[in-house]
Design an enzyme around this catalytic site. Sequence first.
Site, PDB file in Angstrom:
ATOM      1  N   CYS A 166       0.827  -1.050  -0.003  1.00 52.22           N
ATOM      2  CA  CYS A 166      -0.071   0.003  -0.030  1.00 52.22           C
ATOM      3  C   CYS A 166       0.706   1.458  -0.170  1.00 52.22           C
ATOM      4  CB  CYS A 166      -0.878  -0.201   1.105  1.00 52.22           C
ATOM      5  SG  CYS A 166      -2.023  -1.490   1.196  1.00 52.22           S
TER       6      CYS A 166
ATOM      7  N   HIS B 268      -3.225   7.387   1.502  1.00 50.85           N
ATOM      8  CA  HIS B 268      -3.737   6.204   1.268  1.00 50.85           C
ATOM      9  C   HIS B 268      -5.391   5.844   1.820  1.00 50.85           C
ATOM     10  CE1 HIS B 268      -4.066   1.777   0.731  1.00 50.85           C
ATOM     11  NE2 HIS B 268      -3.766   1.717   2.113  1.00 50.85           N
TER      12      HIS B 268
ATOM     13  N   ASN C  58     -10.068   0.039  -0.279  1.00 51.35           N
ATOM     14  CA  ASN C  58      -8.561   0.116  -0.233  1.00 51.35           C
ATOM     15  C   ASN C  58      -8.000  -0.537  -1.471  1.00 51.35           C
ATOM     16  OD1 ASN C  58      -5.777  -0.247   0.260  1.00 51.35           O
ATOM     17  ND2 ASN C  58      -5.828  -0.958   2.212  1.00 51.35           N
TER      18      ASN C  58
HETATM   19  N1  ACO Z   1     -18.252  -7.668   9.898  1.00 53.43           N
HETATM   20  C1  ACO Z   1     -18.761  -7.791  10.965  1.00 53.43           C
HETATM   21  N2  ACO Z   1     -17.908  -8.079  11.829  1.00 53.43           N
HETATM   22  C2  ACO Z   1     -16.523  -8.243  11.768  1.00 53.43           C
HETATM   23  C3  ACO Z   1     -15.964  -8.335  10.395  1.00 53.43           C
HETATM   24  C4  ACO Z   1     -16.827  -7.804   9.434  1.00 53.43           C
HETATM   25  N3  ACO Z   1     -16.503  -7.575   8.226  1.00 53.43           N
HETATM   26  N4  ACO Z   1     -14.644  -8.210  10.313  1.00 53.43           N
HETATM   27  C5  ACO Z   1     -14.316  -8.595  11.849  1.00 53.43           C
HETATM   28  N5  ACO Z   1     -15.478  -8.725  12.669  1.00 53.43           N
HETATM   29  C6  ACO Z   1     -15.694  -8.903  13.998  1.00 53.43           C
HETATM   30  C7  ACO Z   1     -14.404  -9.609  14.483  1.00 53.43           C
HETATM   31  O1  ACO Z   1     -14.632 -10.802  14.242  1.00 53.43           O
HETATM   32  C8  ACO Z   1     -14.573  -9.228  15.917  1.00 53.43           C
HETATM   33  O2  ACO Z   1     -15.393 -10.017  16.536  1.00 53.43           O
HETATM   34  P1  ACO Z   1     -15.477 -10.720  18.248  1.00 53.43           P
HETATM   35  O3  ACO Z   1     -15.370  -9.358  18.885  1.00 53.43           O
HETATM   36  O4  ACO Z   1     -16.691 -11.516  18.476  1.00 53.43           O
HETATM   37  O5  ACO Z   1     -14.111 -11.492  17.962  1.00 53.43           O
HETATM   38  C9  ACO Z   1     -15.280  -7.938  16.121  1.00 53.43           C
HETATM   39  O6  ACO Z   1     -15.857  -7.520  14.832  1.00 53.43           O
HETATM   40  C10 ACO Z   1     -14.183  -6.791  16.294  1.00 53.43           C
HETATM   41  O7  ACO Z   1     -13.092  -6.942  15.638  1.00 53.43           O
HETATM   42  P2  ACO Z   1     -11.775  -6.163  15.508  1.00 53.43           P
HETATM   43  O8  ACO Z   1     -10.764  -6.643  14.806  1.00 53.43           O
HETATM   44  O9  ACO Z   1     -11.217  -6.060  17.080  1.00 53.43           O
HETATM   45  O10 ACO Z   1     -12.441  -4.915  15.135  1.00 53.43           O
HETATM   46  P3  ACO Z   1     -11.745  -3.312  14.766  1.00 53.43           P
HETATM   47  O11 ACO Z   1     -12.659  -2.373  15.582  1.00 53.43           O
HETATM   48  O12 ACO Z   1     -10.127  -3.440  15.116  1.00 53.43           O
HETATM   49  O13 ACO Z   1     -11.780  -3.101  13.295  1.00 53.43           O
HETATM   50  C11 ACO Z   1     -10.661  -3.059  11.213  1.00 53.43           C
HETATM   51  C12 ACO Z   1     -11.379  -4.208  12.298  1.00 53.43           C
HETATM   52  C13 ACO Z   1     -11.532  -2.563  10.515  1.00 53.43           C
HETATM   53  C14 ACO Z   1      -9.653  -4.183  10.184  1.00 53.43           C
HETATM   54  C15 ACO Z   1      -9.383  -2.364  12.001  1.00 53.43           C
HETATM   55  O14 ACO Z   1      -8.569  -3.050  12.797  1.00 53.43           O
HETATM   56  C16 ACO Z   1      -8.723  -1.540  10.824  1.00 53.43           C
HETATM   57  O15 ACO Z   1      -8.859  -0.711  10.021  1.00 53.43           O
HETATM   58  N6  ACO Z   1      -7.218  -2.007  10.663  1.00 53.43           N
HETATM   59  C17 ACO Z   1      -6.504  -1.412   9.853  1.00 53.43           C
HETATM   60  C18 ACO Z   1      -6.357  -2.437   8.788  1.00 53.43           C
HETATM   61  C19 ACO Z   1      -6.186  -2.041   7.416  1.00 53.43           C
HETATM   62  O16 ACO Z   1      -6.693  -0.982   7.342  1.00 53.43           O
HETATM   63  N7  ACO Z   1      -5.791  -2.899   6.686  1.00 53.43           N
HETATM   64  C20 ACO Z   1      -5.453  -2.357   5.548  1.00 53.43           C
HETATM   65  C21 ACO Z   1      -4.173  -2.832   4.690  1.00 53.43           C
HETATM   66  S1  ACO Z   1      -2.810  -1.923   5.509  1.00 53.43           S
HETATM   67  C22 ACO Z   1      -3.361  -0.384   5.085  1.00 53.43           C
HETATM   68  O17 ACO Z   1      -3.509  -0.256   3.849  1.00 53.43           O
HETATM   69  C23 ACO Z   1      -3.003   0.748   6.004  1.00 53.43           C
END
Ligand code: ACO
Length: 323
Positions: A112, A248, A278
């Site tokens: 990315c 990004h 993304n």
């Molecule tokens: N729909 C519903 N529930 C979901 C989903 C979904 N698509 N995905 C995960 N969950 C659930 C999980 O299973 C978890 O459930 P649990 O509590 O029963 O175990 C719950 O949601 C919370 O999960 P978390 O991972 O704690 O959620 P968080 O608030 O951290 O959000 C996210 C997840 C959006 C991925 C966040 O961590 C994030 O944005 N991280 C950055 C990742 C990113 O941007 N990656 C892209 C590549 S890197 C880059 O480009 C920068």
Amino acid sequence: MPRYSRIIGTGSYLPQRIVTNAELETRIDTTDAWITERTGIRQRHVAADDEFTVDLAEAASRRALEAAGLDKVDLIVVATTTPDRVFPSTACLLQSRLDIHGGPAFDVQAVCAGFMYALSIADHYIKAGTANTALVLGAETFSRIIDWTDRNTCVLFGDGAGAVVLKADNTPGILSTHLHADGDYANCLHVPHGVSNNLASVLAGTAFVEMSGREVFKVAVQKLGELVDEALVANGLERSDIDFLVPHQANIRIITATARKLGLPMERVVLTVAEHGNTSAASIPLALDVAARRGDFGNGDRLLLEGFGGGFTWGGALVEWRE
Ligand code: ACO
């Protein structure tokens, strides 16, 4: 006379097919509300089965070259994590499509942050006098390395391509570029298989993105915040000297945190995350093209471009916009 590279044209391309959050609701255990609230993403574009990274790259390049009024360039750099072939590079395939011959053409892989790496390399070529013009792209068919049954990752990504044409000039242009990596985080965001390690998984189509979302989030916010300070100090500028953030487009919450660090109101932040998702290396040049064609930027506006991705890699560029 100082020598800079200047952006003289932008272009982008998105595949026709749109996958909305509502469609994902019918396929996996998720909701539009969850995806929108946590990421800001409402839809993403996905390439057709017979559409490849070079096709997206070619369409974006033609638009950028047309905007620049050029049909040839000295250098082509393509940032991609999803090349059409193991080799030759997507840049070589693209060079042939564009009927450009003889100059250097190569791919850069920094996920990315790839476009920031590609832009920095091309900027150095131009500043050094090795090239007078360059075509720089981020182009991805990221949908091909996503497990569409994994709700942790599949809601985040999409396909697309963005391009800029650079030209040497005595006025800026690109003021500075800043690149970083820390390979200790390799396992936080990766496709664990490749050509050298478990080719069978790649050939079986089961080499997919795996991610520790919370760790990515935490380190991205920290490193992108540090990058803001680094770019300002390098240019002797204050936060108030920055007119636009072109980030990004991974996640609205990461973007908001960086905007807050800059003290920029959200109307000064280019946002395409809702419509594009993304698109990895393509997301920054895609956003830049959308804003440029909308006429958002004025002559002399200072833009901070920044990206963060697998590796971890991260990077930015401070750009003075010229009309
Ligand atoms: N729909 C519903 N529930 C979901 C989903 C979904 N698509 N995905 C995960 N969950 C659930 C999980 O299973 C978890 O459930 P649990 O509590 O029963 O175990 C719950 O949601 C919370 O999960 P978390 O991972 O704690 O959620 P968080 O608030 O951290 O959000 C996210 C997840 C959006 C991925 C966040 O961590 C994030 O944005 N991280 C950055 C990742 C990113 O941007 N990656 C892209 C590549 S890197 C880059 O480009 C920068």
